[in-house]
Write a protein that holds these residues in place. Structure first.
Motif: not given
Length: 392
Positions: A342, A369-373, A375-377
């Motif tokens: 990611l 998880c939000e910083s790594l995206k 759920d939206t990658f």
């Protein structure tokens, strides 16, 4: 009949002289090449039983030489030579079929001996694997039912893997909170986590990343779960302070034997540990773990030290049991290597960026998880798992 022959590809004079002598003492004739192209031109499956390849060659990447040799002769044993700064390439070499590796400066002939033993003892090892597979089949009938169910129905397989995973988040006595996020790249995941309370003070856990994706890798995660549970039914683990180190090594050795015996061609990285809530200590071991686990506290975040070979490749992994003192408030973060996909940059840049994100999020799972995206990658290139343990 002529004895076994070896081909040595390196322009490093010190490494070449030592390896030539070590190989000769083991009864191998030695041919030498100074470049990758010269070595490929000399190579013949009928002539050479062992090829030694330097990752750093003057004309091409040692990994490319490995690919070409394995394409010409998949059964030929290939031993890699690497500098300490090339460790991230060593795991890639293992995945491409290398049988072992040496880190410069090369000074131990015993490592060469282990490769020769693997070549000459191949027939005996194959027979041992057949016998071990028979024993594995006898005591894992329930697991075979699960595997057959996975093959018939992907949805049933997904439900099974979810059922095997622990509840998240979960808080144990002593204030240890455990949580994870597991996102498969396909319908099923080759990543897996588990944890539990042993005795009144020990919280044991592991994160495992099986090579590949999908059903076959998910089946191996079920095998690992079943193997550990079977051992726990045989005798207690992680219940006595003085045996924690032995128990951690026993888990790694057990999983390593299982993977070698299956014949599925799967290997895995693993982080296994125990938090001693009474003494505020972390006991742990790693097997091919990339990236390393990180410990976050008020002082910031840093990678834990430790090393050990991946599971399912070598008969011995040289794993180490480490211990870390824990502050009053801390957060432990372990990730599978899919997380690095990611991020941008080379391996070191990705690891630096990940550690920065862990520190910025204070190791908190949802924020990380939000910083790594996560759920939206979009379409994920690999399974992604993040495991956190928290106190305070």
């Amino acid at each position: 009949m002529a004895g076994p022959s070896s081909l040595l590809l390196t322009d490093d004079e010190c490494s070449r002289n030592f390896l030539r002598g070590a190989l000769s003492r083991q009864g191998l004739s030695v041919a030498v090449a100074d470049s990758g192209q010269q070595g490929i031109e000399q190579f013949s499956p009928e002539l050479f039983q062992l090829v030694v390849v330097d990752l750093l060659l003057p004309d091409m990447d040692g990994l490319e030489v490995l690919r070409k040799i394995k394409h010409l002769s998949p059964g030929t044993a290939v031993l890699m030579i690497a500098d300490s700064g090339e460790l991230h390439q060593v795991l890639q070499a293992m995945r491409l079929g290398a049988c072992d590796f040496l880190i410069k400066p090369i000074q131990q002939a015993a490592l060469i001996d282990s490769v020769i033993c693997r070549i000459t003892g191949e027939e005996n090892l194959a027979q041992q694997n057949i016998q071990y597979r028979k024993a594995l089949e006898e005591r894992n009938s329930e697991l075979r039912d699960h595997i057959e169910l996975l093959r018939r129905d992907q949805e049933a397989g997904r439900l099974l893997q979810q059922h095997l995973l622990p509840r998240s988040p979960y808080v144990y006595p002593g204030g240890i909170a455990v949580a994870y996020r597991l996102v498969p790249s396909l319908y099923l995941s080759g990543d897996f986590v588990d944890y539990g309370l042993f005795g009144e003070r020990f919280v044991a856990f592991y994160l495992v990343d099986v090579s590949g994706h999908g059903v076959s890798s998910a089946l191996v995660t079920a095998l690992i779960k079943n193997t550990i549970m079977h051992r726990l039914r045989e005798r207690p683990l992680f219940s006595q302070l003085e045996s924690l180190g032995t128990d951690l090594l026993e888990v790694l050795e057990l999983i390593n034997r299982e993977l070698l015996s299956t014949g599925m061609g799967k290997h895995a990285s693993m982080f296994v540990g125990v938090v001693d809530t009474a003494a505020s200590q972390l006991h742990y071991a790693v097997a091919g773990q990339i990236p390393m686990p990180a410990l976050a506290s008020a002082a910031g975040a840093d990678w834990l030290p430790g090393k050990g070979r991946p599971l399912g490749i070598f008969e011995r992994g040289d794993w180490q049991v480490m211990r870390a003192e824990l502050p009053a408030s801390w957060r432990l973060v372990a990730c599978s290597d899919g997380v690095l996909e990611l991020l941008e940059g080379d391996l070191l840049e990705k690891e630096d960026r990940l550690l920065q994100l862990i520190a910025a999020a204070d190791g908190e799972l949802d924020m990380l998880c939000e910083s790594l995206k996560v759920d939206t990658f979009g379409a994920l290139p690999d399974d992604i798992t993040i495991l956190t343990l928290t106190r305070g």
